[in-house]
Design an enzyme around this catalytic site. Structure first.
Site, PDB file in Angstrom:
ATOM      1  N   ASP A  82       0.748  -1.332  -0.050  1.00 18.79           N
ATOM      2  CA  ASP A  82       0.021  -0.003   0.025  1.00 18.79           C
ATOM      3  C   ASP A  82       0.962   1.226  -0.105  1.00 18.79           C
ATOM      4  OD1 ASP A  82       0.766  -0.807   2.614  1.00 18.79           O
ATOM      5  OD2 ASP A  82      -0.888   0.591   3.517  1.00 18.79           O
ATOM      6  N   GLU A 174       0.122  -1.777   5.473  1.00 16.18           N
ATOM      7  CA  GLU A 174       0.946  -1.267   6.603  1.00 16.18           C
ATOM      8  C   GLU A 174       0.770  -0.023   7.067  1.00 16.18           C
ATOM      9  OE1 GLU A 174       5.089   0.476   7.582  1.00 16.18           O
ATOM     10  OE2 GLU A 174       3.585   1.034   6.106  1.00 16.18           O
TER      11      GLU A 174
END
Length: 409
Positions: A82, A174
């Protein structure tokens, strides 16, 4: 293709996939783009000869590059899929600009410039190629530079003079609580130690992070029409504002540095009856971190006393802990990293990281996982930039670690 072009090509390919995480989603992954990137990486890993490549229902990708040095400890590399959502465009349009010491125009149409006077850190890279966004988004070197480094490492390992087993994991989300690393099935990542490549400038090494928690505080008020509101109405928005004002205005991210902790009041949603405040709690010191959590409880109780007909409730959730609690400087993972950097002539810059990485989760779960540089600057900003020479040096460190591990006996 030379190594510079391979790194750049891979980075551009991965950056083209929109993969912002969504903190308001309860799913894992929180966005479809992360699943798309996971599928692409899995296909490329199979094409590079990795074994046991798997993408699970959470878009967690794992695989192993088998080695020919059975005495070598199995090592791992992990990166996150991400990119962060800071209110900018989810579409990343990277470009390579030559920096000649002058301000860089990121976007002529929008009038977006990277001003040298505001970002003097770029002056170290005069005469070099720099990867930047078009200014409408973050660049996403956090963490797609790491993905490009790891994939290029896998592509080039067979050119080295032998290596041990190298395990790889790419995980989602994350940026919104290290969710992917927490869900990673460690039986699919059976390495002795691992590395995240998730900090900034050339030479940075992280062996210390914040302890971190998130907090949701819910204020329940009493709604009333203004004609009969006197001594009846309790405004939950004002309750939340009073709660915030009970904290030191300078005990915040923008007023602290180095090993100083903070409270970060990050989001507030309110109506006539209820207000929901979210806050982040950060501190390197465990005792101070616990005192900060108790401070939330104390102020909540004070608000209950101030607004007896309203209510305040809260929930604190630990996010990650200081990696130093699980990672010693004499660990083999750290020793190999330091030796690789020394052999490459890269000066170590040990920093207390004012954030967290997937390595904090893995270290707490029993896999020592230090963190080293991508080469990029200004994470989470439209002015994020990645000098290509620093990008290459990150790859060189990863390769040298594998070489060092292969000679271990």
């Amino acid at each position: 293709m030379d190594v510079r072009q391979e790194l750049i090509s891979r980075f551009f390919r991965y950056a083209a996939i929109e993969s912002q995480s969504n903190g308001r989603a309860n799913s894992l992954p929180s966005s479809s783009g992360q699943a798309a990137l996971a599928a692409l990486l899995a296909d490329e890993m199979r094409g590079l000869g990795l074994e046991d490549v798997l993408v699970d229902e959470h878009a967690i990708v794992t695989g192993v590059k088998r080695g020919n040095r059975p005495q070598a400890p199995p090592i791992g590399f992990i990166a996150h899929l991400d990119t962060v959502d800071v209110g900018l465009s989810p579409s990343v349009r990277p470009q390579v600009l030559r920096f000649e010491g002058k301000d860089l125009c990121l976007n002529d149409q929008e009038g977006i410039w990277l001003w040298v006077a505001e970002h003097p850190e770029i002056l170290e890279w005069i005469g070099d190629d720099i990867i930047v966004s078009d200014g409408t988004s973050v660049l996403g070197a956090d963490n797609k530079a790491a993905i490009a480094v790891i994939m290029t490492l896998l592509a080039r390992l067979d050119q080295q003079d032998g290596h041990g087993d190298v395990f790889v994991a790419f995980v989602p989300d994350e940026e919104i609580g290290l969710r992917g690393a927490k869900a990673l099935d460690l039986s699919r990542f059976p390495c002795d130690f691992a590395y995240t490549i998730d900090c900034c400038e050339l030479g940075e090494v992280v062996l210390e992070t914040f302890n971190a928690a998130s907090c949701e505080i819910v204020f329940t008020g009493v709604s009333a029409h203004p004609m009969s509101a006197k001594e009846i109405l309790v405004n939950p928005l004002l309750m939340a504002m009073d709660f915030i004002s009970d904290f030191d205005r300078k005990d915040t991210p923008e007023c602290t540095e180095e090993r100083q902790g903070f409270f970060w009041f990050k989001d507030l949603v309110a109506n006539d009856s209820e207000a929901i405040l979210t806050a982040l709690i950060r501190d390197f010191d465990t005792d101070a971190f616990n005192r900060r959590k108790r401070r939330i409880a104390e102020v909540a109780e004070r608000m209950r006393s101030r607004y007896p007909t309203g209510n305040v409730r809260y929930q604190i959730t630990d996010t990650y802990r200081n990696i130093s609690r699980s990672l010693a400087r004499d660990d083999l993972a750290v020793a190999l990293l330091f030796k690789a950097m020394e052999q490459l002539g890269i000066e170590k810059k040990l920093i207390p990281m004012r954030g967290g990485t997937d390595g904090a989760v893995l270290s707490a779960r029993g896999i020592p996982t230090p963190n080293f540089f991508t080469g990029a600057y200004n994470f989470h900003s439209r002015y994020e930039f990645l000098p290509v020479p620093a990008f290459v040096r990150s790859l060189e460190v990863a390769i040298r670690i594998c070489q060092q591990a292969a000679s271990f006996s």
